[in-house]
Every structure is written in structure tokens, then in C-alpha cells.
Motif scaffolding. Structure first.
Motif, PDB file in Angstrom:
ATOM      1  N   ARG A 192      27.298  27.822  23.311  1.00  0.00           N
ATOM      2  CA  ARG A 192      25.853  27.971  23.179  1.00  0.00           C
ATOM      3  C   ARG A 192      25.440  29.391  23.541  1.00  0.00           C
ATOM      4  N   GLU A 249      32.124  15.362  22.730  1.00  0.00           N
ATOM      5  CA  GLU A 249      30.803  15.987  22.814  1.00  0.00           C
ATOM      6  C   GLU A 249      30.335  16.091  24.261  1.00  0.00           C
ATOM      7  N   LYS A 250      30.444  14.995  24.995  1.00  0.00           N
ATOM      8  CA  LYS A 250      29.977  14.971  26.378  1.00  0.00           C
ATOM      9  C   LYS A 250      30.781  15.932  27.255  1.00  0.00           C
ATOM     10  N   TRP A 305      32.646  18.615  26.411  1.00  0.00           N
ATOM     11  CA  TRP A 305      32.427  20.031  26.087  1.00  0.00           C
ATOM     12  C   TRP A 305      31.041  20.481  26.562  1.00  0.00           C
ATOM     13  N   ASN A 306      30.056  19.644  26.399  1.00  0.00           N
ATOM     14  CA  ASN A 306      28.692  19.987  26.806  1.00  0.00           C
ATOM     15  C   ASN A 306      28.586  20.216  28.314  1.00  0.00           C
ATOM     16  N   ASN A 307      29.360  19.461  29.084  1.00  0.00           N
ATOM     17  CA  ASN A 307      29.236  19.497  30.541  1.00  0.00           C
ATOM     18  C   ASN A 307      30.224  20.422  31.235  1.00  0.00           C
ATOM     19  N   GLN A 311      28.174  26.074  31.698  1.00  0.00           N
ATOM     20  CA  GLN A 311      26.781  26.315  31.317  1.00  0.00           C
ATOM     21  C   GLN A 311      26.657  27.065  29.996  1.00  0.00           C
ATOM     22  N   THR A 362      28.582  26.347  27.308  1.00  0.00           N
ATOM     23  CA  THR A 362      28.917  25.475  26.190  1.00  0.00           C
ATOM     24  C   THR A 362      27.696  24.638  25.810  1.00  0.00           C
ATOM     25  N   GLY A 363      27.771  23.979  24.686  1.00  0.00           N
ATOM     26  CA  GLY A 363      26.677  23.124  24.244  1.00  0.00           C
ATOM     27  C   GLY A 363      27.239  21.846  23.658  1.00  0.00           C
ATOM     28  N   LYS A 364      26.372  20.922  23.321  1.00  0.00           N
ATOM     29  CA  LYS A 364      26.817  19.652  22.778  1.00  0.00           C
ATOM     30  C   LYS A 364      27.124  19.794  21.286  1.00  0.00           C
ATOM     31  N   ASP A 417      27.685  18.732  17.438  1.00  0.00           N
ATOM     32  CA  ASP A 417      27.051  17.719  16.591  1.00  0.00           C
ATOM     33  C   ASP A 417      28.018  17.398  15.454  1.00  0.00           C
TER      34      ASP A 417
END
Length: 220
Positions: free
Chosen positions: A78, A158-159, A161-163, A166, A168-170, A172
Motif C-alpha cells: 500500500r 488477504e488477512k 498480508w494486510n496485517n 503497516q 501492506t494492504g488487503k 482484492d
């Protein structure tokens, strides 16, 4: 392919040494004289030589470890990261967390994976993750509940990688189908993955992060 038969992957005869050591011997070595004695030919073709050697190496170790590569996953940041080492550190933490999410923290099992970290022409790095078929490894009720089908696997990817960081992003995967694909042609896959390889492998294939035997590696 141009190489001396006498030097063709002698390390790969012993499966225990077929991972990092073989890759170092064949690709990372800056002096190609032990593999190709014709220096003019090396200088003229060393980028393609590195690509073809890595592709053959990937085919060899995948066959030795009886891996069926199943998923091609692309992960982006992100907030742009322009350092290869920083990107690799995030990916390393992500892989550890991903294993824990799927198999549990006490399990000695691991996904089988290859990691390629590429730099975009005008932006920072993104990640290509190649994952072997793993559903048959899920042996407990809790593992099957967590990740017993493809949709659950996408959700965990998804979860996690997102977490993980700071920056990284979720992902889609539903809107961008190219970021989660099934693998049907290993040769075409290796062609794509090695497109950015430089003369000696360079910063693309994170070979020290790969897992070929499906066992938990605490060093990652």
C-alpha cells in the motif's frame, strides 16, 4: 542449453543439498568460468544464461521434491517500498504468519513456496508467491476448518498480508483475478518469473526464503 555436462547439477544428486547450495553454485557465482569456459560467449549471453539456468534449476528441484505448483499469488504494498531487503523482511514475516494461520503455531508443517520480489519500472517492489498444492496436508479438524478450501485460503492470504506490516494492504483477489491464479504450465511460469533476472540472478529470486520440502523453517 549451453553448459558442460560434467558440471551439470552434481549437487542435485544429493537431495539434502539441492536447495541453496546448488543455486549458489549455478546462478549467484559471479565468475562463470567453472561453468562456461568461453568468456566471450559468457559476456554476450550471461543474462539469458542466468535465466535459462534458473529455469532448469527450478524444474530440477521441483521434480526432486515432487512439488505440484498450484497457486500464483501477487502481493503489493500500500505504501511503496524501494528497498529489496525491506521488502524481503516483510515477506519473511508474512510467510511465518501464513504458516501459523494455516497449520497452527505448534505444527512442523509448512507450505511449499517460491518467492520472487520484483521492482516495477516506476514504482517500488511487489511480490510473486508460488505455492504448492497443500490441501492434503491439512490433517486436523482445526486446520480443515481454517483453510479447508480455496475461498478460506484466499481469506487467510488477504488477512495475513494486510496485517503483517503497516505498509501492506488487503489484496482484492476477487476484483483482480490476475493476483490469484492457478498454475497449469510450469515452463511458462518459470519463463515469466525469470524475466527480470540479471546476469547473476540479482535481486529477484529470494532463494533464501523458499521452502521446497514442506517443513517448518524457523530461520525464515
Amino acid at each position: 542449453m549451453i553448459h558442460q555436462q560434467s558440471h551439470q547439477y552434481n549437487l542435485l544428486k544429493n537431495k539434502k543439498h539441492c536447495q541453496h547450495k546448488a543455486f549458489n553454485e549455478i546462478v549467484i557465482k559471479k565468475d562463470f568460468t567453472e561453468i562456461l569456459p568461453n568468456q566471450e560467449l559468457v559476456q554476450a549471453n550471461k543474462k539469458q544464461f542466468a535465466r535459462s539456468e534458473v529455469r532448469e534449476w527450478l524444474t530440477t528441484v521441483s521434480n526432486l521434491n515432487k512439488i505440484k505448483w498450484e497457486y500464483f499469488v501477487t502481493l503489493t504494498f500500500r505504501n511503496e517500498i524501494t528497498s529489496y531487503e525491506e521488502s524481503k523482511n516483510v515477506v519473511s514475516k508474512f510467510l511465518k504468519n501464513l504458516n501459523n494461520e494455516i497449520f497452527g503455531k505448534r505444527s512442523k508443517k509448512s507450505l511449499q513456496w517460491l518467492v520472487f520480489i520484483e521492482k516495477s519500472q516506476y514504482h517500488g517492489y511487489h511480490v510473486h508467491l508460488i505455492i504448492g498444492d497443500f490441501l492434503e496436508k491439512l490433517s486436523t479438524d482445526s486446520q480443515i476448518r481454517r483453510c479447508g478450501n480455496e475461498e478460506l485460503f484466499k481469506y487467510i492470504l488477504e488477512k495475513t498480508w494486510n496485517n503483517v506490516d503497516q505498509r501492506t494492504g488487503k489484496p482484492d483477489f476477487h476484483s483482480f483475478e490476475s493476483s490469484f491464479q492457478h498454475i497449469y504450465n510450469d515452463e511458462a511460469l518459470y519463463q515469466y518469473l525469470t524475466k527480470q533476472l540479471g546476469s547473476v540472478g540479482s535481486e529477484v529470486f529470494a532463494f533464501d526464503l523458499m521452502n521446497l520440502d514442506g517443513r517448518y523453517n524457523k530461520l525464515i
